[in-house]
Design a protein around this motif. Structure first.
Motif, mmCIF file in Angstrom:
data_model
loop_
_atom_site.group_PDB
_atom_site.id
_atom_site.type_symbol
_atom_site.label_atom_id
_atom_site.label_comp_id
_atom_site.label_asym_id
_atom_site.label_seq_id
_atom_site.Cartn_x
_atom_site.Cartn_y
_atom_site.Cartn_z
ATOM 1 N N LEU A 99 -2.504 -2.995 8.387
ATOM 2 C CA LEU A 99 -1.982 -3.524 7.129
ATOM 3 C C LEU A 99 -0.868 -4.530 7.368
ATOM 4 O O LEU A 99 -0.793 -5.575 6.712
ATOM 5 C CB LEU A 99 -1.429 -2.393 6.258
ATOM 6 C CG LEU A 99 -2.413 -1.570 5.473
ATOM 7 C CD1 LEU A 99 -1.687 -0.439 4.750
ATOM 8 C CD2 LEU A 99 -3.157 -2.421 4.470
ATOM 9 N N SER A 139 -0.967 -8.312 6.134
ATOM 10 C CA SER A 139 -0.159 -8.556 4.956
ATOM 11 C C SER A 139 1.135 -9.334 5.198
ATOM 12 O O SER A 139 1.662 -9.924 4.269
ATOM 13 C CB SER A 139 0.220 -7.219 4.306
ATOM 14 O OG SER A 139 -0.949 -6.505 3.989
ATOM 15 N N ASP A 171 0.863 -1.187 0.000
ATOM 16 C CA ASP A 171 0.000 0.000 0.000
ATOM 17 C C ASP A 171 0.889 1.223 0.000
ATOM 18 O O ASP A 171 2.090 1.134 0.273
ATOM 19 C CB ASP A 171 -0.911 0.004 1.231
ATOM 20 C CG ASP A 171 -2.143 0.886 1.047
ATOM 21 O OD1 ASP A 171 -2.280 1.529 -0.022
ATOM 22 O OD2 ASP A 171 -2.970 0.928 1.958
ATOM 23 N N ARG A 172 0.309 2.363 -0.335
ATOM 24 C CA ARG A 172 1.043 3.633 -0.285
ATOM 25 C C ARG A 172 0.048 4.743 -0.029
ATOM 26 O O ARG A 172 -1.159 4.599 -0.245
ATOM 27 C CB ARG A 172 1.821 3.875 -1.567
ATOM 28 C CG ARG A 172 0.949 4.068 -2.775
ATOM 29 C CD ARG A 172 1.791 4.355 -3.992
ATOM 30 N NE ARG A 172 0.954 4.216 -5.172
ATOM 31 C CZ ARG A 172 1.330 3.631 -6.268
ATOM 32 N NH1 ARG A 172 2.532 3.126 -6.374
ATOM 33 N NH2 ARG A 172 0.517 3.543 -7.285
#
Length: 66
Positions: free
Chosen positions: A61, A65, A44-45
């Motif tokens: 996250l 993840s 993600d970003r």
């Protein structure tokens, strides 16, 4: 400059500072953050940083993840 910014906002996260980024990692604003998986994939970003919301979001996250 980056260290002063992080210290002023009491942000304690690992930082990677590069002279340039791969094309796949577009930076359109500062700060921009990337969560990178163990094999180098971008999970993600996002742009900006809210010490309360961003840390909780990144923690969730990471748990899902990694």
């Amino acid at each position: 400059t980056i260290a002063r910014y992080l210290n002023r906002r009491d942000i304690d996260l690992p930082q990677l500072v590069l002279d340039s980024l791969p094309v796949a990692w577009p930076v359109r604003a500062y700060p921009t953050w990337f969560l990178v998986g163990p094999y180098g994939q971008i999970i993600d970003r996002g742009m900006g940083f809210d010490p309360d919301g961003s840390v909780a979001y990144l923690d969730s996250l990471i748990e899902v993840s990694l």
